[in-house]
Design an enzyme around this catalytic site. Structure first.
Site, short mmCIF file in Angstrom:
data_model
loop_
_atom_site.label_atom_id
_atom_site.label_comp_id
_atom_site.label_asym_id
_atom_site.label_seq_id
_atom_site.Cartn_x
_atom_site.Cartn_y
_atom_site.Cartn_z
N CYS A 164 -6.39 -11.47 5.87
CA CYS A 164 -7.21 -12.58 6.38
C CYS A 164 -7.04 -13.87 5.59
CB CYS A 164 -8.67 -12.16 6.39
SG CYS A 164 -8.95 -10.66 7.36
N HIS A 304 -15.62 -18.18 4.07
CA HIS A 304 -14.97 -17.06 4.75
C HIS A 304 -16.00 -16.41 5.67
CE1 HIS A 304 -11.86 -14.17 5.44
NE2 HIS A 304 -12.56 -13.16 4.96
N GLU A 315 -19.51 -13.69 -1.56
CA GLU A 315 -19.05 -15.07 -1.46
C GLU A 315 -20.14 -16.04 -1.90
OE1 GLU A 315 -16.57 -18.04 1.54
OE2 GLU A 315 -17.59 -16.29 2.38
N LYS A 337 -17.06 -18.70 11.86
CA LYS A 337 -16.81 -17.38 12.46
C LYS A 337 -18.01 -16.92 13.27
CE LYS A 337 -13.47 -15.56 9.06
NZ LYS A 337 -13.40 -16.70 8.13
N HIS A 342 -13.79 -13.50 13.95
CA HIS A 342 -12.85 -13.49 12.82
C HIS A 342 -11.44 -13.35 13.35
CE1 HIS A 342 -10.99 -13.04 9.08
NE2 HIS A 342 -11.69 -12.04 8.56
N PHE A 401 -8.09 -8.48 2.68
CA PHE A 401 -7.94 -7.12 2.18
C PHE A 401 -6.79 -7.09 1.17
CE2 PHE A 401 -9.69 -4.70 6.15
CZ PHE A 401 -10.96 -5.10 5.82
#
Length: 414
Positions: A164, A304, A315, A337, A342, A401
């Protein structure tokens, strides 16, 4: 050697909120959701049956019928976004400057739909029926190749894959290429088309996706106490990045300056973020310091903000560590998002477009569906309504990830 300045002179996207910049921005600042019941395949037996599907998109406008059949949809989206960005920039690639123009557009998962289709062919008909186009259709780097062929560009060209964080890394690495005089123009971003049984099923198995199937528009709720997972999406974003003097010489429209870039690794867990937020925090610090800015000069962060339990909490902590608690309490933060879903490896590119438009238009888009505060997420997430404000400098965060963290710092062009 003095680093060269880099500006954004063109943008193109394919998204769940549309494929035309002004319409996308209008829907975004008005808090429209692009999340709906999934229609790409029969997902009736899946735990998550909602997605941010691309709308207002006609592939025939960008790719011939013959070529369409030889591509995975992630390439359809990436080629379209690149063409729209080039058109927006007004660049002419017929003037013999093509060796100084490069492409760095990535994909987190590549051609999943082709992979699934070809496996079904193999099971039904055997190995002799594999398509000779299967490998070039599915490899993630092929999109950079297609865009270069489309525009006859001979400069730096490769693909980044960092889940991502893919698009954000692609834009950041393009910044470095331009700063160090290895090119004058870069087309940079990401593209993703994961809405197939393999893609959705894999994330369902991880229990990463929202199961709020009966209320799609309210399913993605970053930083809200009742968030239950992210909503998968598809689309693409491409930015035209240009060395400042090169852009000024041709009288280019300039959206903003791309001034800083930070990338780190949590080295903590393959999917979970560092519980102390140290890696993401250091990425943010590197980005604004690279831009020559101080923490208190950051006006806005496009987070994010996935709407998962761990990401949003970690975050938030990372922002506090990066900016200091007092500055973190003052900065405007939103997760778009909440409206797009996403877009995986394309997310950072579409969200970079958001940052550039926020600077240009003096408006910060909201985080919609923010209803119940979470004590662990206690910052200003611009809840539910856009906020008019002057944005001189902003950060765009992407966390992938593997512990991959990437942050870009955009600022108003002087």
């Amino acid at each position: 050697m003095e680093r060269r300045r880099v500006v954004v002179t063109g943008m193109g996207l394919v998204s769940p909120l549309g494929c035309e910049l002004n319409k996308f921005w209008e829907r975004l600042v008005n808090g429209h959701s692009g999340i709906r019941a999934m229609s790409r395949f029969d997902c009736s037996k899946f735990t998550s049956r909602i997605a941010g599907e691309v709308v207002d998109f006609n592939i025939d406008e960008f790719v011939s019928k013959k070529e369409q059949r030889r591509m995975d949809p992630f390439c359809h989206y990436g080629i379209a976004a690149a063409k729209l960005a080039v058109k927006d920039s007004g660049l002419d690639f017929t003037a013999g400057n093509n060796e100084r123009v490069g492409v760095l557009v990535g994909s987190g998962v590549g051609g999943l739909q082709v992979l699934q289709e070809q496996m079904e062919v193999f099971i039904a008909k055997g190995p002799s029926r594999f398509s000779p186009f299967m490998i070039p259709q599915m490899i993630s780097n092929i999109i950079s190749g297609y865009i270069a062929i489309d525009h006859h560009l001979n400069g730096p060209n490769f693909g980044v894959v960092s889940a991502c964080a893919t698009a954000t890394h692609s834009i950041g690495e393009s910044l470095r290429i331009l700063q160090h005089n290895e090119a004058d123009v870069m087309l940079a971003g990401g593209t993703e088309a994961p809405l197939c049984a393999l893609g959705v099923g894999g994330f369902c198995a991880m229990r990463a996706l929202s199961t709020r199937n009966d209320d799609p528009a309210r399913a993605s709720r970053p930083f809200d106490a009742n968030r239950d997972g992210f909503v998968i999406g598809e689309g693409a974003g491409v930015l035209v990045l240009e060395e400042y003097e090169h852009a000024k010489k041709r009288g280019a429209k300039i959206y903003c300056e791309l001034a800083g870039y930070g990338r780190t690794c949590d080295a903590y867990h393959i999917t979970a973020p560092d519980s102390e937020g140290k890696g993401a925090a250091r990425g943010m610090q590197l980005a604004f310091e690279d831009a020559g800015l101080r923490a208190e000069e950051i006006d806005y962060i496009n987070a994010h903000g996935t709407s998962t339990e761990l990401n949003d909490k970690c975050e938030t902590l990372a922002i506090k560590v990066a900016l200091g608690l007092d500055n973190a309490k003052k900065v405007a933060i939103s997760s778009t998002k909440s409206m797009t879903g996403h877009l995986l490896g394309a997310a950072g590119a579409v969200e970079s477009v958001v940052c550039a438009l926020a600077i240009q238009n003096g408006v910060v888009p909201p985080t919609i569906n923010y209803e119940t505060p979470d004590p662990a997420c206690d910052l200003d997430y611009v809840p539910n309504h856009a906020r008019p404000m002057k944005v001189k400098a902003c950060l765009n965060n992407s966390l992938g990830f593997g512990g991959h963290n990437a942050t870009l710092c955009f600022k108003a062009a002087e």
